[in-house]
Scaffold this motif. Structure first.
Motif, short mmCIF file in Angstrom:
data_model
loop_
_atom_site.label_atom_id
_atom_site.label_comp_id
_atom_site.label_asym_id
_atom_site.label_seq_id
_atom_site.Cartn_x
_atom_site.Cartn_y
_atom_site.Cartn_z
N ILE A 263 0.83 -1.20 0.00
CA ILE A 263 0.00 0.00 0.00
C ILE A 263 0.87 1.26 0.00
O ILE A 263 1.72 1.45 0.88
CB ILE A 263 -0.95 0.02 1.21
CG1 ILE A 263 -1.82 -1.24 1.21
CG2 ILE A 263 -1.82 1.26 1.21
CD1 ILE A 263 -2.67 -1.41 -0.02
N SER A 264 0.64 2.12 -0.99
CA SER A 264 1.41 3.36 -1.10
C SER A 264 0.83 4.43 -0.17
O SER A 264 -0.25 4.27 0.42
CB SER A 264 1.38 3.87 -2.54
OG SER A 264 0.06 4.30 -2.87
N ARG A 265 1.54 5.55 -0.07
CA ARG A 265 1.07 6.65 0.78
C ARG A 265 -0.28 7.18 0.29
O ARG A 265 -1.17 7.44 1.09
CB ARG A 265 2.11 7.75 0.78
CG ARG A 265 1.74 8.94 1.67
CD ARG A 265 2.84 9.95 1.73
NE ARG A 265 2.48 11.05 2.64
CZ ARG A 265 3.29 12.08 2.89
NH1 ARG A 265 4.49 12.15 2.34
NH2 ARG A 265 2.89 13.03 3.72
N GLN A 266 -0.43 7.35 -1.04
CA GLN A 266 -1.69 7.83 -1.57
C GLN A 266 -2.82 6.83 -1.31
O GLN A 266 -3.95 7.21 -1.00
CB GLN A 266 -1.56 8.08 -3.09
CG GLN A 266 -2.82 8.63 -3.74
CD GLN A 266 -3.30 9.93 -3.11
OE1 GLN A 266 -2.51 10.84 -2.88
NE2 GLN A 266 -4.59 10.00 -2.81
N GLU A 267 -2.48 5.55 -1.40
CA GLU A 267 -3.49 4.52 -1.15
C GLU A 267 -3.87 4.46 0.33
O GLU A 267 -5.00 4.07 0.66
CB GLU A 267 -2.98 3.16 -1.63
CG GLU A 267 -2.94 3.07 -3.15
CD GLU A 267 -2.23 1.82 -3.65
OE1 GLU A 267 -2.52 1.38 -4.78
OE2 GLU A 267 -1.36 1.29 -2.91
#
Length: 426
Positions: free
Chosen positions: A335-339
């Motif tokens: 999971i990315s920061r935006q996600e």
């Protein structure tokens, strides 16, 4: 033959009005002092209870899913905010016949009660029929005459005789006092047809429009049909209208086939309008750091499984919510920061646009009814016609879920019955 009291409606309010009119319940201290001073005797009264259905208490049998949530625990002062704008009006009758009074009455009639962890009070047998049977035994012992299949078609006051005339298809009755306890419009299959709208105006009383209350909401483009039956505890529910916050509360939510239900939704429902938006916050206190900690603890788990575990909710619900953003199959370490921002938005601000409210077939109670300003809140007597009393759901009073509406029905019925008896004693 002239009756002393005629009561229209054999629901909880009407039955307790009959009991109180018979003298079953001890008078309050103010009445006792007045009676002692005047030397009034506790004389028997001729009490007639008219019911349109072939049996009494049909709606009572549905209360609490048939288990009968008769009232709630706590002090009466804690009950008052549960009735919203009617808080001041309900105070006298609740204090005069409280939850303790009700529980003691049921115990005397052989029905013991128990309190659940959420404060709701039920009979130990969890049987509404046991409660109704106990009340009917008490009314029979009190000498109350109940006539079934007697729908009231017309009522009027005969000025010259100072009597009420009550007309049914079969006959006409006369009475010195009249108590109307005809209920609202919710659950029409029980015979509830909103008779208040034609009976109360016979005496020039005003009616506030009857609307469903404590009802589920139908959601536009609902995407959670597969989550039907899943419930959430203590969710922060926020209501929005034109992007402005209208109300919020913490409560339980149930996902249904076409929308949202559960106590938290039901309690908000009477203030909800079409196109309002509801958001459910599963973790209102979570920050990006909180979510990152969760992801790190469950790095190799699928995101839905990790969130379901941390939030203590069904994985099927979380997976369905995340699927709309393509996150349902991702592992936590992916999971990315935006996600993360998207995930926080999904679990805390997922919007549900209201298509409509459930109708009277689904509503637990009715909001609206006889305008309260026209009623003496101490005695339930009409301010427009002496000897006329109102009680129960036909009044513009509706409370939260949890036994508050039944308690008001019982308490207002007792007040009306006592008021009628006192009227006759003067």
């Amino acid at each position: 033959m002239i009756n002393d009291v005629i009561i229209v409606g054999a629901g909880p309010a009407g039955l307790f009005a009959a009991l109180a009119a018979s003298g079953r319940f001890p008078q309050n201290s103010r009445e006792k002092r007045t009676h002692e001073k005047k030397g009034v005797q506790n004389v028997p009264r001729k009490i007639l209870l008219l019911e349109k259905n072939p049996t009494a208490g049909r709606k009572l049998l549905l209360a609490g899913g048939g288990r009968c949530n008769v009232t709630h625990e706590g002090e009466m002062r804690d009950f008052l905010p549960k009735y919203g704008a009617a808080e001041r009006f309900v105070k006298p009758v609740l204090f005069e016949f409280s939850n303790t009074s009700l529980i003691n009455f049921l115990a005397e009639e052989g029905v013991l009660c128990q309190t659940r962890d959420d404060g709701k009070i039920f009979p130990r047998s969890e049987s509404a029929r046991d409660v109704l049977s106990a009340i009917l035994r008490a009314t029979e012992s009190a000498g109350v005459c109940i006539r079934y299949k007697n729908p009231v078609r017309d009522v009027e006051f005969l000025e010259e005789q100072f009597l009420f005339r009550v007309c049914t298809p079969e006959t006409t009755y006369l009475s010195r006092t009249l108590i109307l306890a005809v209920g609202g419009k919710s659950y029409p299959n029980t015979g509830a047809t909103g008779d208040a709208t034609f009976l109360a105006p016979k005496f020039n009383h005003s009616i506030r429009t009857l609307r469903p209350a404590l009802t589920p909401v139908l959601v536009r483009n609902y995407a959670l049909k597969n989550c039907s039956g899943i419930s959430l505890r203590n969710v922060l529910i926020t209501q929005w209208r034109d992007s402005k916050k209208i109300a919020s509360r913490v409560g339980d939510v149930l996902f249904a086939l076409n929308g949202l239900s559960g106590p938290g939704i039901l309690d908000l429902s009477k203030g909800i309008q079409k196109n309002d938006v509801l958001t459910l916050s599963l973790a209102p206190d979570w920050t990006d750091r909180s979510l990152l900690d969760v992801l790190e603890r469950h790095a190799n788990k699928r995101l839905p499984a990790a969130l379901a575990l941390e939030l203590n909710v069904a994985e099927r619900l979380v997976s369905t919510l995340l699927r709309q953003k393509g996150l349902d199959e991702r592992r936590c370490l992916e999971i990315s920061r935006q996600e993360r921002k998207t995930t926080l938005s999904i679990i805390n601000m997922n919007p549900f646009v209201i298509q409509s409210l459930g109708d009277f077939r689904l509503a637990m109670v009715t909001t609206g009814g006889v305008v309260l300003e026209e009623i003496n809140r101490q005695t339930m007597e009409s301010r427009l016609r002496s000897g006329l009393f109102f009680c129960g759901e036909m009044l513009d009073v509706d409370g939260d879920t949890g036994g508050y509406n039944l308690q008001f029905a019982f308490s207002s019925g007792v007040a009306a019955g006592r008021g009628a008896r006192r009227f006759l004693d003067v």
